[in-house]
Design a protein around this motif. Structure first.
Motif: not given
Lengths: 109, 109
Positions: B56-61
Motif C-alpha cells: 500500500t505504501i509503495s502504491q502511495h509513493l
DNA sequence: AAAAATAATCGTAATATTACGATATGGGGA
DNA sequence: TCCCCATATCGTAATATTACGATTATTTTT
C-alpha cells in the motif's frame, strides 16, 4: 478494504487531506473560482457556466459545504452560496504551513 | 459515468486538482511529512512508521511520484525518495495563488 | 390554485481509490 | 551461484467518487 484508515493518522494529517480533497476535482476548483469571482453565487449560474448537469453540480456544492469551505443561505427560491471565510483561512493556513515545512537543504538524490 | 471530465476544464484547474489530489489522503500527507522531516527517505522506513502494508505504501509513493512531488533514485538495493523541489514549488505557488484569490469583501450571506 | 423556477435528493451505472496478500524483480552479500 | 533484502507489481475485494436522468420539494409568479 478500500476504506481509508483515518483513525491511524493524526488530526492535522486528516484535516489537510480533507481540505485537499475539496480541491481535488477540477469542477470544484472551477466552482470555487466562480464563487470568488462573483463574490456570491447562485447554483443555477453554474449550470450554465460549467459543462455538468444540475444534479452533478449540486453534489459538488454539497461536498464543498460539508467540508465547510462554502456556506449557503436560502434566498427566496434560490440558494446563495459563498465562501466561508473562517474555514477558508483555516485551510489556507494549514496548507501554507504544510508547504512551508519543506525547505531545500540540497536534495539527496 | 464516474469518469472526471478533465477535458472540460482548463489547464490550471486540472493542475490545481491534480496537486490537491496528492494531499487528499492522510497517508500521503504523512509520507510527505516524513520525507521532509528526514530530508531523505527509504521506503521501508515508512513501513515501520505507518500502519499500512508495504504494498500500500509503495502504491502511495507511486502516485506521489507520478504527480511529481517526489522523485526516487536507485541507491543500491533501496530506493531513495525525496521531494522534487521544482514541482513542490510549483504546487506551492499554484495553491497559494488559489488561496490568495479570495479576499473578503464582506460575505453576502 | 396551477404553473414555473430553482435546487436537493434518489436511483443507478461507470470508474477510481484504497488496501492487502502473494508474487516477481533486482541488487548485494554469503 | 544461491539466497536475502528491499521494492515493485499483480490480482482482487471493498468502498468512494463522479455523473446523469428522473423525481421531489419549495417558493414565486401567474
Amino acid at each position: 478494504m478500500g476504506i481509508t484508515k483515518t483513525q491511524n493518522f493524526n488530526a492535522q494529517q486528516n484535516r489537510v487531506a480533507s481540505f485537499a480533497k475539496a480541491f481535488a476535482h477540477p469542477a470544484r476548483v472551477a466552482i470555487l473560482e466562480y464563487i470568488i469571482r462573483q463574490n456570491s453565487c447562485i447554483c443555477n449560474d453554474l449550470v450554465e457556466e460549467l459543462p455538468l448537469s444540475q444534479s452533478t453540480i449540486s453534489q459538488h456544492l454539497k461536498e464543498l459545504k460539508f467540508i465547510g469551505l462554502i456556506k449557503g443561505e436560502i434566498d427566496g427560491p434560490r440558494i446563495c452560496y459563498c465562501i466561508d471565510e473562517v474555514r477558508w483561512e483555516e485551510a489556507k493556513g494549514l496548507l501554507e504551513k504544510f508547504f512551508g515545512s519543506f525547505a531545500s537543504k540540497g536534495s539527496c538524490c
